[in-house]
Design a protein around this motif. Structure first.
Motif, PDB file in Angstrom:
ATOM      1  N   ARG A  93     -64.197 -34.179  76.584  1.00  0.00           N
ATOM      2  CA  ARG A  93     -63.123 -33.556  77.347  1.00  0.00           C
ATOM      3  C   ARG A  93     -62.495 -34.575  78.291  1.00  0.00           C
ATOM      4  N   GLU A  94     -61.183 -34.601  78.321  1.00  0.00           N
ATOM      5  CA  GLU A  94     -60.465 -35.544  79.185  1.00  0.00           C
ATOM      6  C   GLU A  94     -60.730 -35.226  80.656  1.00  0.00           C
ATOM      7  N   ASN A  95     -60.614 -36.253  81.494  1.00  0.00           N
ATOM      8  CA  ASN A  95     -60.799 -36.132  82.946  1.00  0.00           C
ATOM      9  C   ASN A  95     -62.219 -35.710  83.312  1.00  0.00           C
ATOM     10  N   THR A  96     -63.187 -36.225  82.576  1.00  0.00           N
ATOM     11  CA  THR A  96     -64.592 -35.982  82.887  1.00  0.00           C
ATOM     12  C   THR A  96     -65.324 -37.315  82.968  1.00  0.00           C
ATOM     13  N   THR A  97     -66.576 -37.240  83.424  1.00  0.00           N
ATOM     14  CA  THR A  97     -67.449 -38.416  83.488  1.00  0.00           C
ATOM     15  C   THR A  97     -68.542 -38.243  82.444  1.00  0.00           C
ATOM     16  N   LEU A 116     -58.528 -41.554  76.091  1.00  0.00           N
ATOM     17  CA  LEU A 116     -58.392 -40.454  77.040  1.00  0.00           C
ATOM     18  C   LEU A 116     -58.740 -40.941  78.441  1.00  0.00           C
ATOM     19  N   ARG A 117     -58.281 -40.204  79.460  1.00  0.00           N
ATOM     20  CA  ARG A 117     -58.656 -40.523  80.838  1.00  0.00           C
ATOM     21  C   ARG A 117     -60.096 -40.067  81.053  1.00  0.00           C
ATOM     22  N   LEU A 118     -61.002 -41.042  81.123  1.00  0.00           N
ATOM     23  CA  LEU A 118     -62.429 -40.762  81.247  1.00  0.00           C
ATOM     24  C   LEU A 118     -63.102 -41.835  82.075  1.00  0.00           C
ATOM     25  N   TYR A 119     -64.165 -41.444  82.774  1.00  0.00           N
ATOM     26  CA  TYR A 119     -65.116 -42.406  83.305  1.00  0.00           C
ATOM     27  C   TYR A 119     -66.292 -42.420  82.336  1.00  0.00           C
ATOM     28  N   LYS A 136     -57.040 -46.186  78.892  1.00  0.00           N
ATOM     29  CA  LYS A 136     -57.215 -45.108  79.864  1.00  0.00           C
ATOM     30  C   LYS A 136     -58.675 -44.907  80.267  1.00  0.00           C
ATOM     31  N   ASP A 168     -70.861 -35.240  83.626  1.00  0.00           N
ATOM     32  CA  ASP A 168     -70.441 -33.990  83.014  1.00  0.00           C
ATOM     33  C   ASP A 168     -71.052 -33.855  81.624  1.00  0.00           C
TER      34      ASP A 168
END
Length: 253
Positions: A93-97, A116-119, A136, A168
């Protein structure tokens, strides 16, 4: 096929697969009695060409835990690992760690990761190398002692670092799974690291090809019910794994 050729082929098969069961050997050598195959394994174990275990044999490298060379593990069942990776990537899932464990299956997952935007945290240099192509994704490499066989960091420093973090989602590699022992591996350091990761992740996804089912190694990681999802290959979906996961309340993909 004479005795020496048969034993040589047994060694090659064990080294190629990492471990084989006596049942697999009986299928491969249908004209050879079980007693003779057991004798073969005993002799080859005495020559230190394999390691005889209950119900079969392991390669020398594979039995020394997960320190089997990563290049060897990547070559084994590569199609199944890619199949697993393509299923697992849909869970991200995007925007998760997230944390990506070391190993050939997680490296395969990293190779198909979308941008995707991820850590993403990892102790695997091969995972980090695959992620380096993505713009990203912000990748953090967890430090520690370098294991050159698995191309990952390990030891107390690595464990101490991950114990301070929360994730996450965790994508975890394992060496074996049995009903009795749960998930196991062959390295104490790796087992402690993996247990810590499971404890610190909100959602744990195990990446495991079907050859790991029924294998038990020395060091426990966690029970099957401690994880949320197991992603396996088509062969795994047709074996005993579905009923085992269903009993534990674990999603199987």
């Amino acid at each position: 096929m004479d005795m020496e050729d048969r034993r040589s082929e047994i060694v090659s098969l064990v080294n190629r697969e990492g471990s084989v069961s006596l049942t697999q050997l009986k299928v491969r050598f249908p004209d050879v009695s079980e007693t003779t195959l057991r004798t073969d394994l005993k002799v080859l174990d005495g020559q230190r060409l394999i390691i005889r275990v209950h119900g079969g044999a392991k390669s020398v490298g594979f039995a020394i835990g997960t320190d089997d060379l990563l290049v060897n593990r990547s070559a084994r069942r590569s199609q199944e690992k890619l199949e697993i990776a393509n299923k697992a990537v849909r869970l991200i899932r995007e925007n998760t760690t997230i944390y990506m464990d070391s190993g050939s299956s997680t490296t395969a997952l990293a190779s198909v990761m979308p941008d995707l935007r991820l850590y993403v945290f990892t102790n695997s240099l091969t995972v980090a190398n695959e992620l380096a192509r993505l713009e990203k994704v912000t990748t953090y490499i967890v430090g520690g002692r370098l294991n050159t066989s698995s191309m990952s960091t390990a030891g107390g420093t690595t464990i101490e670092k991950v114990s301070t973090l929360g994730f996450d989602q965790l994508f975890l590699g394992v060496t074996g799974l049995t009903r009795h022992a749960g998930f196991t591996c062959g390295s104490d350091d790796e087992a402690v690291l993996k247990r810590t990761l499971v404890q610190n992740a909100s959602d744990t996804v195990v990446l495991m090809d079907s050859s790991k089912v029924g294998r038990q190694f020395t060091f426990p990681i966690c029970r099957l019910g401690d994880v949320d999802t197991v992603v396996t290959d088509a062969e795994g979906l047709g074996g005993e794994l579905p009923s085992v996961c269903s009993s534990a309340g674990v999603t199987l993909l």
